[in-house]
Design a protein around this motif. Structure first.
Motif, PDB file in Angstrom:
ATOM      1  N   PRO A 122       0.515  -1.218   0.070  1.00 61.65           N
ATOM      2  CA  PRO A 122      -0.177   0.383  -0.481  1.00 61.65           C
ATOM      3  C   PRO A 122       0.617   1.496   0.216  1.00 61.65           C
ATOM      4  CG  PRO A 122      -0.444  -1.673   2.158  1.00 61.65           C
ATOM      5  CD  PRO A 122       0.624  -2.262   1.043  1.00 61.65           C
ATOM      6  N   SER A 123       1.577   0.549   0.511  1.00 59.45           N
ATOM      7  CA  SER A 123       2.596   2.493   0.897  1.00 59.45           C
ATOM      8  C   SER A 123       3.706   2.688  -1.115  1.00 59.45           C
ATOM      9  CB  SER A 123       3.913   2.107   1.960  1.00 59.45           C
ATOM     10  OG  SER A 123       4.807   1.127   1.183  1.00 59.45           O
ATOM     11  N   GLN A 124       3.035   1.759  -2.367  1.00 61.42           N
ATOM     12  CA  GLN A 124       3.971   2.438  -3.710  1.00 61.42           C
ATOM     13  C   GLN A 124       4.271   3.274  -3.849  1.00 61.42           C
ATOM     14  OE1 GLN A 124       3.136  -0.150  -6.883  1.00 61.42           O
ATOM     15  NE2 GLN A 124       3.870   0.404  -7.554  1.00 61.42           N
ATOM     16  N   VAL A 125       4.748   4.143  -3.709  1.00 63.71           N
ATOM     17  CA  VAL A 125       4.742   5.920  -4.036  1.00 63.71           C
ATOM     18  C   VAL A 125       4.769   5.704  -5.465  1.00 63.71           C
ATOM     19  CG1 VAL A 125       5.419   6.439  -2.334  1.00 63.71           C
ATOM     20  CG2 VAL A 125       7.448   6.185  -3.615  1.00 63.71           C
ATOM     21  N   ASP A 126       5.802   4.920  -6.824  1.00 68.21           N
ATOM     22  CA  ASP A 126       6.260   5.308  -7.999  1.00 68.21           C
ATOM     23  C   ASP A 126       6.801   3.976  -8.710  1.00 68.21           C
ATOM     24  OD1 ASP A 126       7.055   6.506 -10.483  1.00 68.21           O
ATOM     25  OD2 ASP A 126       7.984   8.286  -9.312  1.00 68.21           O
ATOM     26  N   GLU A 127       6.966   3.752  -9.997  1.00 69.83           N
ATOM     27  CA  GLU A 127       7.631   2.803 -10.875  1.00 69.83           C
ATOM     28  C   GLU A 127       8.362   3.093 -11.791  1.00 69.83           C
ATOM     29  OE1 GLU A 127       5.142  -0.343 -12.679  1.00 69.83           O
ATOM     30  OE2 GLU A 127       3.731  -0.276 -11.128  1.00 69.83           O
ATOM     31  N   ILE A 128       9.447   2.842 -12.063  1.00 68.71           N
ATOM     32  CA  ILE A 128      10.792   3.774 -12.693  1.00 68.71           C
ATOM     33  C   ILE A 128      11.692   2.647 -14.110  1.00 68.71           C
ATOM     34  CG2 ILE A 128      12.660   4.788 -13.195  1.00 68.71           C
ATOM     35  CD1 ILE A 128      12.143   5.502  -9.683  1.00 68.71           C
ATOM     36  N   GLY A 129      10.771   2.831 -14.546  1.00 69.65           N
ATOM     37  CA  GLY A 129      11.211   1.822 -15.779  1.00 69.65           C
ATOM     38  C   GLY A 129      12.734   1.691 -16.290  1.00 69.65           C
ATOM     39  N   PRO A 130      13.213   0.352 -16.778  1.00 72.26           N
ATOM     40  CA  PRO A 130      14.751   0.673 -17.409  1.00 72.26           C
ATOM     41  C   PRO A 130      15.183   1.874 -18.102  1.00 72.26           C
ATOM     42  CG  PRO A 130      13.650  -1.109 -17.414  1.00 72.26           C
ATOM     43  CD  PRO A 130      12.505  -0.539 -17.525  1.00 72.26           C
ATOM     44  N   GLY A 131      16.073   2.631 -17.163  1.00 70.90           N
ATOM     45  CA  GLY A 131      16.369   3.841 -18.169  1.00 70.90           C
ATOM     46  C   GLY A 131      15.749   5.409 -18.002  1.00 70.90           C
ATOM     47  N   GLU A 132      15.060   4.645 -16.402  1.00 67.84           N
ATOM     48  CA  GLU A 132      14.066   6.190 -16.733  1.00 67.84           C
ATOM     49  C   GLU A 132      14.674   6.758 -15.076  1.00 67.84           C
ATOM     50  OE1 GLU A 132      10.271   5.621 -16.063  1.00 67.84           O
ATOM     51  OE2 GLU A 132       9.395   5.597 -18.452  1.00 67.84           O
ATOM     52  N   GLU A 133      14.690   8.241 -14.805  1.00 65.04           N
ATOM     53  CA  GLU A 133      14.686   9.047 -14.092  1.00 65.04           C
ATOM     54  C   GLU A 133      13.152   9.529 -13.105  1.00 65.04           C
ATOM     55  OE1 GLU A 133      14.827  11.906 -17.082  1.00 65.04           O
ATOM     56  OE2 GLU A 133      16.221   9.776 -16.666  1.00 65.04           O
ATOM     57  N   ARG A 134      12.969   9.702 -11.892  1.00 67.68           N
ATOM     58  CA  ARG A 134      12.301  10.783 -11.172  1.00 67.68           C
ATOM     59  C   ARG A 134      13.110  11.604 -10.316  1.00 67.68           C
ATOM     60  NH1 ARG A 134       9.971   7.732 -14.114  1.00 67.68           N
ATOM     61  NH2 ARG A 134       8.377   6.737 -13.596  1.00 67.68           N
ATOM     62  N   GLU A 135      12.473  13.055 -10.728  1.00 70.24           N
ATOM     63  CA  GLU A 135      13.261  13.977 -10.042  1.00 70.24           C
ATOM     64  C   GLU A 135      12.717  14.725  -8.496  1.00 70.24           C
ATOM     65  OE1 GLU A 135      10.977  17.136 -12.584  1.00 70.24           O
ATOM     66  OE2 GLU A 135      13.260  16.396 -13.295  1.00 70.24           O
ATOM     67  N   ASP A 136      11.840  13.995  -8.411  1.00 70.42           N
ATOM     68  CA  ASP A 136      10.657  14.917  -7.242  1.00 70.42           C
ATOM     69  C   ASP A 136       9.607  13.462  -6.792  1.00 70.42           C
ATOM     70  OD1 ASP A 136      10.503  16.274  -5.099  1.00 70.42           O
ATOM     71  OD2 ASP A 136       9.356  17.908  -6.096  1.00 70.42           O
ATOM     72  N   ILE A 137      10.100  12.754  -5.800  1.00 73.69           N
ATOM     73  CA  ILE A 137       9.535  11.724  -4.978  1.00 73.69           C
ATOM     74  C   ILE A 137       9.212  12.146  -3.982  1.00 73.69           C
ATOM     75  CG2 ILE A 137       8.646   9.216  -4.728  1.00 73.69           C
ATOM     76  CD1 ILE A 137      11.177   8.357  -6.604  1.00 73.69           C
ATOM     77  N   GLU A 138       7.322  12.012  -4.087  1.00 67.18           N
ATOM     78  CA  GLU A 138       7.398  12.402  -2.704  1.00 67.18           C
ATOM     79  C   GLU A 138       5.931  11.519  -2.595  1.00 67.18           C
ATOM     80  OE1 GLU A 138       6.668  14.519   0.442  1.00 67.18           O
ATOM     81  OE2 GLU A 138       7.858  15.111  -0.748  1.00 67.18           O
ATOM     82  N   PRO A 139       5.694  11.175  -1.481  1.00 69.34           N
ATOM     83  CA  PRO A 139       6.384  11.416  -0.271  1.00 69.34           C
ATOM     84  C   PRO A 139       7.380  10.908  -0.513  1.00 69.34           C
ATOM     85  CG  PRO A 139       4.974   9.751   0.568  1.00 69.34           C
ATOM     86  CD  PRO A 139       4.908   9.821  -0.758  1.00 69.34           C
ATOM     87  N   PRO A 140       9.232  11.001   0.052  1.00 66.66           N
ATOM     88  CA  PRO A 140       9.845  10.279  -0.348  1.00 66.66           C
ATOM     89  C   PRO A 140       9.831   8.574  -0.061  1.00 66.66           C
ATOM     90  CG  PRO A 140      10.478  12.125   1.480  1.00 66.66           C
ATOM     91  CD  PRO A 140       8.858  11.590   0.870  1.00 66.66           C
ATOM     92  N   ALA A 141      10.835   7.650  -1.113  1.00 67.69           N
ATOM     93  CA  ALA A 141      11.093   6.648  -1.109  1.00 67.69           C
ATOM     94  C   ALA A 141      11.836   5.827   0.103  1.00 67.69           C
ATOM     95  CB  ALA A 141      11.615   6.035  -2.623  1.00 67.69           C
ATOM     96  N   GLN A 142      11.362   5.203   0.868  1.00 61.46           N
ATOM     97  CA  GLN A 142      12.690   4.593   1.629  1.00 61.46           C
ATOM     98  C   GLN A 142      13.052   2.831   1.963  1.00 61.46           C
ATOM     99  OE1 GLN A 142      11.645   5.401   6.025  1.00 61.46           O
ATOM    100  NE2 GLN A 142       9.347   6.536   5.335  1.00 61.46           N
ATOM    101  N   SER A 143      12.038   2.343   0.830  1.00 60.70           N
ATOM    102  CA  SER A 143      12.475   0.885   0.287  1.00 60.70           C
ATOM    103  C   SER A 143      12.050   0.660  -1.213  1.00 60.70           C
ATOM    104  CB  SER A 143      12.230  -0.123   0.973  1.00 60.70           C
ATOM    105  OG  SER A 143      10.543   0.241   0.892  1.00 60.70           O
ATOM    106  N   TRP A 144      12.802  -0.430  -1.663  1.00 63.83           N
ATOM    107  CA  TRP A 144      12.387  -0.430  -2.963  1.00 63.83           C
ATOM    108  C   TRP A 144      12.904  -1.970  -3.574  1.00 63.83           C
ATOM    109  CZ3 TRP A 144      17.097  -0.918  -6.516  1.00 63.83           C
ATOM    110  CH2 TRP A 144      18.388  -1.936  -5.715  1.00 63.83           C
ATOM    111  N   ARG A 145      13.006  -1.910  -4.427  1.00 69.59           N
ATOM    112  CA  ARG A 145      12.757  -3.760  -4.974  1.00 69.59           C
ATOM    113  C   ARG A 145      12.893  -3.441  -6.778  1.00 69.59           C
ATOM    114  NH1 ARG A 145       9.276  -7.492  -3.231  1.00 69.59           N
ATOM    115  NH2 ARG A 145       8.167  -6.311  -2.154  1.00 69.59           N
TER     116      ARG A 145
END
Length: 117
Positions: free
Chosen positions: A94-117
């Protein structure tokens, strides 16, 4: 005289907006270039500012990991996988904040990410 003053104010405002957009684009370009191949790069600040951490050859997306430095506001993904960012430190769905595909970037993730997979 008022129309001229208004026109000058609009011109000045558009110049500031153009300069800001150009600076943001330059930061994103530099971030893409600074992040090595087969790595995920994290910044503690938005727009690729603050402390940078690099995870070279990261685990596949099935493995949850904590964000280096505790959180990330900007991320570049140079892996062949889509990476999912979570606000929860344990990759709780439930706390997913973004999906970032291969070769992509995100410049302002809000709320900040604390974990990833």
């Amino acid at each position: 005289m008022r129309p001229i003053a208004t026109g000058l104010a609009v011109l000045a405002a558009s110049t500031v907006l153009t300069a800001t957009a150009s600076t943001t684009a330059s930061a994103a370009t530099a971030a893409r270039q600074d992040c090595p191949d087969n790595a995920v790069c994290f910044w503690t600040g938005p727009y690729f500012t603050g402390q940078r951490s690099v995870r070279q050859n990261p685990a596949p997306p099935s493995v949850c990991a904590n964000i280096p430095g505790q959180y990330a506001r900007s991320v570049v993904n140079h892996t062949g996988y889509t990476r999912i960012m979570y606000h929860d430190p344990n990759c709780a769905p439930p706390s997913q904040v973004d999906e970032i595909g291969p070769g992509e970037e995100r410049e302002d993730i809000e709320p900040p990410a604390q974990s990833w997979r």
